[in-house]
Motif scaffolding. Structure first.
Motif, mmCIF file in Angstrom:
data_model
loop_
_atom_site.group_PDB
_atom_site.id
_atom_site.type_symbol
_atom_site.label_atom_id
_atom_site.label_comp_id
_atom_site.label_asym_id
_atom_site.label_seq_id
_atom_site.Cartn_x
_atom_site.Cartn_y
_atom_site.Cartn_z
ATOM 1 N N LEU A 56 0.817 -1.175 0.216
ATOM 2 C CA LEU A 56 -0.044 0.026 -0.154
ATOM 3 C C LEU A 56 0.679 1.200 -0.061
ATOM 4 N N ALA A 57 2.090 1.235 0.643
ATOM 5 C CA ALA A 57 2.946 2.349 0.647
ATOM 6 C C ALA A 57 3.514 2.686 -0.769
ATOM 7 N N GLY A 58 3.857 1.467 -1.086
ATOM 8 C CA GLY A 58 4.245 1.566 -2.762
ATOM 9 C C GLY A 58 3.418 2.087 -3.504
ATOM 10 N N TYR A 59 2.056 1.736 -3.624
ATOM 11 C CA TYR A 59 0.931 2.496 -4.329
ATOM 12 C C TYR A 59 0.683 3.808 -3.969
ATOM 13 N N TYR A 60 0.860 4.331 -2.842
ATOM 14 C CA TYR A 60 0.592 5.507 -2.342
ATOM 15 C C TYR A 60 1.750 6.466 -3.000
ATOM 16 N N TYR A 61 3.124 5.863 -2.912
ATOM 17 C CA TYR A 61 4.205 6.474 -3.551
ATOM 18 C C TYR A 61 3.781 6.975 -4.833
ATOM 19 N N VAL A 62 3.461 6.047 -5.736
ATOM 20 C CA VAL A 62 3.349 6.317 -7.189
ATOM 21 C C VAL A 62 2.243 7.275 -7.240
ATOM 22 N N VAL A 63 1.259 7.124 -6.628
ATOM 23 C CA VAL A 63 0.061 8.050 -6.705
ATOM 24 C C VAL A 63 0.284 9.366 -6.286
ATOM 25 N N HIS A 64 0.810 9.399 -5.234
ATOM 26 C CA HIS A 64 1.184 10.899 -4.726
ATOM 27 C C HIS A 64 2.226 11.296 -5.634
ATOM 28 N N LYS A 65 3.211 10.737 -6.220
ATOM 29 C CA LYS A 65 4.095 11.308 -7.006
ATOM 30 C C LYS A 65 3.542 11.823 -8.287
ATOM 31 N N SER A 66 2.580 10.958 -9.004
ATOM 32 C CA SER A 66 1.690 11.483 -10.056
ATOM 33 C C SER A 66 0.840 12.689 -9.700
ATOM 34 N N VAL A 67 0.388 12.887 -8.447
ATOM 35 C CA VAL A 67 -0.372 14.028 -8.081
ATOM 36 C C VAL A 67 0.660 15.329 -8.170
ATOM 37 N N CYS A 68 1.918 15.133 -7.635
ATOM 38 C CA CYS A 68 2.700 16.361 -7.912
ATOM 39 C C CYS A 68 3.321 16.693 -8.973
ATOM 40 N N VAL A 69 3.495 15.635 -9.906
ATOM 41 C CA VAL A 69 3.944 15.950 -11.134
ATOM 42 C C VAL A 69 2.922 16.705 -12.115
ATOM 43 N N THR A 70 1.648 16.160 -12.034
ATOM 44 C CA THR A 70 0.517 16.583 -12.605
ATOM 45 C C THR A 70 -0.271 17.839 -12.216
ATOM 46 N N SER A 71 0.174 18.411 -11.292
ATOM 47 C CA SER A 71 -0.624 19.601 -10.599
ATOM 48 C C SER A 71 -0.079 20.857 -11.385
ATOM 49 N N SER A 72 0.762 20.578 -12.224
ATOM 50 C CA SER A 72 1.476 21.870 -12.959
ATOM 51 C C SER A 72 0.308 22.466 -13.860
ATOM 52 N N THR A 73 0.486 23.801 -13.842
ATOM 53 C CA THR A 73 -0.706 24.653 -14.646
ATOM 54 C C THR A 73 -0.403 24.120 -16.311
ATOM 55 N N ASP A 74 0.713 23.771 -16.541
ATOM 56 C CA ASP A 74 1.160 23.703 -17.863
ATOM 57 C C ASP A 74 0.594 22.425 -18.361
ATOM 58 N N SER A 75 -0.003 21.508 -17.418
ATOM 59 C CA SER A 75 -0.270 20.375 -17.839
ATOM 60 C C SER A 75 -1.499 19.998 -18.579
ATOM 61 N N GLY A 76 -2.318 21.097 -18.530
ATOM 62 C CA GLY A 76 -3.731 21.342 -18.961
ATOM 63 C C GLY A 76 -4.819 21.223 -17.862
ATOM 64 N N LEU A 77 -5.999 21.326 -18.466
ATOM 65 C CA LEU A 77 -7.192 21.354 -17.391
ATOM 66 C C LEU A 77 -7.623 19.909 -17.164
ATOM 67 N N VAL A 78 -7.451 19.006 -18.168
ATOM 68 C CA VAL A 78 -7.974 17.663 -18.188
ATOM 69 C C VAL A 78 -7.089 16.937 -17.063
ATOM 70 N N MET A 79 -5.753 17.249 -17.242
ATOM 71 C CA MET A 79 -4.632 16.505 -16.205
ATOM 72 C C MET A 79 -4.788 17.254 -15.002
ATOM 73 N N ASN A 80 -5.014 18.466 -14.857
ATOM 74 C CA ASN A 80 -5.261 19.055 -13.465
ATOM 75 C C ASN A 80 -6.372 18.368 -12.958
ATOM 76 N N ALA A 81 -7.682 18.234 -13.579
ATOM 77 C CA ALA A 81 -8.758 17.623 -12.891
ATOM 78 C C ALA A 81 -8.373 16.082 -12.656
ATOM 79 N N PHE A 82 -7.698 15.451 -13.208
ATOM 80 C CA PHE A 82 -7.270 14.161 -12.840
ATOM 81 C C PHE A 82 -6.514 14.290 -11.557
ATOM 82 N N SER A 83 -5.440 15.091 -11.678
ATOM 83 C CA SER A 83 -4.797 15.349 -10.376
ATOM 84 C C SER A 83 -5.423 15.755 -9.104
ATOM 85 N N ALA A 84 -6.420 16.511 -9.437
ATOM 86 C CA ALA A 84 -7.321 16.938 -8.038
ATOM 87 C C ALA A 84 -8.306 15.826 -7.600
#
Length: 736
Positions: free
Chosen positions: A129-157
């Motif tokens: 579970l910690a490994g899954y959390y690591y991957v998900v949390h990392k994805s949230v951090c990477v996709t939270s950029s405003t340059d990623s697009g609204l769809v990706m930001n919504a996914f991150s949110a």
């Protein structure tokens, strides 16, 4: 039920079953959980992967050095470290190490040998579970950029929302730990529902890290296909459905605005429809703009269309285009439901919304074009003027403009032609046409064959189309009518459609001119009744040739107007009455023009050159006969004054030297009879060559319409016999 709430309730329920309520005691609850909750607060508010510094710090440790603890106390220590590991904070007995699995960066754990085996086995079940959390949390951090697009930001949110619920469950578990009622076995039981959820989320997040182009429409397609692949696993499928719905929200809102208002708000360039706005250039033709508007302003981008919208993509594109035209013409509000409900597992509502919006926009635009702006009235005017339906008008205009159009095109005054046109329009039957003022004269800088080559030349731009060389061209070779239409009729009668009508007009107009010259020659030849019998006898072969020319030209005209254009027009009008949208009107109209151009020999440069050359032979013959008639009249007058009959017997041997200067292709010693014979051979060979090319073209294209023209001209096999006779004698060779 919202999936996030369901996750929270499931974890809370699992954590509370069989446990005592959290006691308040002398220390406040917030104080008891402050250390752990403050750690979670720091991580949850972080948008950087650096929140995993503890993991990175310990990732290079090759061994675990930790003090030995009694077996009775190991479970308490392990549970505490495990809770911190589940939020990304490493411990002394459970050390995370970075690794890569199937190309996805994740973590694994080294567990101290000082931990007893039974506890180690349970840890091995919980630590993924910690490994899954690591991957998900990392994805949230990477996709939270405003340059990623609204769809990706919504996914991150949406991922962040699920992670926050995960944090809440861990805070509750940590509270249980402080109450000394949380064992490792109970912790495993509590986190199992969450582990399954995060396993699915980690699989999706890992794909984002693996593929750089997985964003926008591609991300929605990936999530949609993930839903399909999980058929049978209802719990997993519901998680992805929830995630897809939240991720698609910005895209669906863009779709709603496009379908209801024809508006694109797409600063991130993610939407399936792109607006290539064409600005008016100085001197740009309105019709040219209109055609570009419809064909190129709004384009459908297949690579940015989610898979679940592909079956509706053309309908979506048309709806917004229709609404844009409507907004420029009338005030309009789409009457379909304003709310667009999107459910990835059931697209019926979305399909119903798109179809309703399309139906309303299509019916409204058709009403604007057909009823409000009288589309059929404009099409009838086009047929009247450019397809020569108004015969009296064409004849009167040609009578008025013959002298002007006979000049070199550089010497013609366009204003004079427009004045003659205006006068003719008001005295012919066209004076009752309300659109007659939209008709104007136009002089092309090239002949008809060159125009055809430009039309079919790949890469020829609108500006390049008008470049041409007008040297030695008469007004007749360059003349055409121009029909100006206003918005929104110019969507149908755009510049390309008008040019195709002009090609048909130029062909018909030129044939009409040749017919008029042959008729004029027939009238002038009545003067031969005054000639002596010997001179009149010379005209016999010329009269026969003129009649054959007249028959051929009239049959070509009749074929184009009666056998091609009129049936195609009647079929076109019948189809227009059954259309349901503007694209159908455009398609049917273009099909009508294509049929007319093809069967009128305006799609093949080789056939068109043969027709033009045939007409030119007839015109040269008319010019020669007019000069010959003047010569014989002068000769007759001279013989009457001098009363000298000796010249009459030698008339056939007269070299006609003053006419030979304008006909350089003829031998200087040709007599009148020889010249007529040469005209006869040229005309016959050219006409036979045209019929042979028509037969070949009809065979190649499997078209029978053109063959009708051959049968009409050669109805009694006259030219077949002529060809056989010429082939036998072969005394004069004329190249086809």
């Amino acid at each position: 039920m919202d999936i996030a709430k369901e996750i929270k309730e499931r974890v809370t329920k699992a954590a509370s079953e069989g446990l005592s309520q959290i006691a308040c005691g002398s220390v406040p609850k917030s104080s008891r959980t402050r250390s752990f909750s403050s750690q979670i607060s720091d991580i949850s508010h972080s948008t950087s992967v650096n929140s995993f510094n503890d993991f990175v710090q310990l990732s290079t440790h090759s061994s675990i050095s930790a003090p030995v603890i009694p077996v009775i106390d190991q479970e308490k220590v392990v549970v505490k470290e495990l809770l911190y590991c589940l939020i990304g904070v490493g411990g002394s007995y459970i050390v995370p190490v970075e690794c890569t699995v199937d190309g996805i960066a994740t973590i694994k754990f080294n567990i101290s040998d000082k931990i007893q085996t039974s506890l180690r086995d349970i840890l091995q079940e919980i630590l993924p579970l910690a490994g899954y959390y690591y991957v998900v949390h990392k994805s949230v951090c990477v996709t939270s950029s405003t340059d990623s697009g609204l769809v990706m930001n919504a996914f991150s949110a949406s991922l962040r929302s699920l992670i926050n619920d995960y944090y809440l469950s861990l805070v509750q578990l940590e509270s249980e730990y402080r109450e000394r009622s949380l064992s490792l076995q109970k912790l495993l039981y509590f986190v199992r529902p969450t582990m399954h959820i995060f396993e699915i989320l980690a699989g999706i997040a890992g794909q984002l890290d693996k593929y750089d182009d997985l964003n926008g429409a591609n991300l929605l397609t990936f999530l949609y296909e993930k839903i399909t692949s999980l058929t049978g696993d209802l719990n997993s499928q519901r998680i992805i459905i929830h995630l897809t719905k939240m991720t698609a929200a910005p895209y669906i809102e863009k779709l709603r605005l496009w379908m209801l208002k024809g508006v694109i708000i797409d600063s991130q360039d993610e939407f399936m429809v792109k607006d290539n706005e064409i600005l008016h250039r100085d001197g740009a033709d309105l019709n040219h703009y209109s055609a570009e508007y419809w064909e190129k302003r709004y384009i459908l981008r297949r690579d940015k269309t989610p898979k679940f919208l592909e079956p509706l993509s053309d309908c979506i594109l048309r709806t917004g285009k229709y609404l844009n035209v409507i907004r420029q013409c009338v005030d309009h509000t789409n009457a379909c439901d304003n709310e667009l409900i999107f459910s990835p597992d059931n697209l019926t509502t979305l399909t119903h919304f798109v179809q309703n919006a399309y139906k309303v926009a299509s019916e409204t635009l058709l009403k604007v074009l057909v009823k409000d702006n009288d589309l059929m009235g404009h099409l009838l005017s086009i047929k009247k003027y450019l397809l020569l339906e108004a015969g009296d008008f064409i004849n009167q205009f040609m009578d008025a403009s013959d002298r002007e159009l006979a000049k070199n095109v550089d010497k013609i005054l366009p204003m004079k032609l427009d004045n003659l046109l205006g006068l003719t329009l008001r005295v012919a039957s066209t004076k009752f046409d309300e659109y007659k003022d939209d008709l104007h004269c136009q002089l092309f800088p090239f002949e008809l064959v060159k125009q055809m080559e430009k039309i079919h030349l790949a890469g020829c731009t609108y500006d390049d189309y008008w470049h041409g060389d007008k040297i030695n061209l008469t007004g007749l070779e360059c003349f055409s009518f121009r029909y100006d239409v206003k918005w929104p009729i110019s969507l149908i009668l755009n510049h390309y459609a008008i040019i195709q009508y002009q090609m048909l007009f130029r062909q018909l107009f030129y044939c009409k001119h040749v017919e008029r010259q042959l008729c004029k020659l027939w009238k002038d030849n009545n003067n031969t009744k005054k000639f002596s019998p010997e001179t009149a006898e010379l005209y016999r072969s010329a009269f026969i040739l003129r009649q054959r020319m007249m028959s051929a030209i009239q049959n070509i005209e009749y074929y184009m107007m009666i056998e091609v254009i009129e049936p195609a027009w009647l079929e076109f009008v019948a189809k227009i009455g059954k259309v349901s949208d503007v694209d159908d009107v455009l398609l049917i109209h273009q099909d009508f023009l294509e049929v007319c151009l093809h069967n009128c020999m305006l799609k093949s440069p080789d056939l068109l050159r043969s027709v033009v050359k045939l007409c030119n032979i007839c015109l040269n013959f008319c010019k020669f006969m007019q000069r010959a008639q003047l010569y014989f009249i002068d000769a007759e007058l001279t013989s009457m004054v001098q009363s000298d009959d000796s010249n009459d017997s030698d008339s056939d041997a007269e070299p006609l030297s003053h006419m030979q200067q304008s006909e350089s292709s003829l031998a200087p010693t040709e007599t009148f009879s020889e010249r007529i014979k040469r005209f006869d051979l040229e005309f016959t060979f050219q006409l036979i060559g045209l019929m042979k090319k028509i037969n070949d073209s009809a065979f190649d294209t499997h078209s029978s319409k053109l063959v009708n023209l051959v049968h009409r001209i050669n109805f009694n096999s006259f030219y077949k016999q002529q060809l056989e006779q010429i082939s036998c004698t072969n005394d004069i060779k004329i190249s086809l």
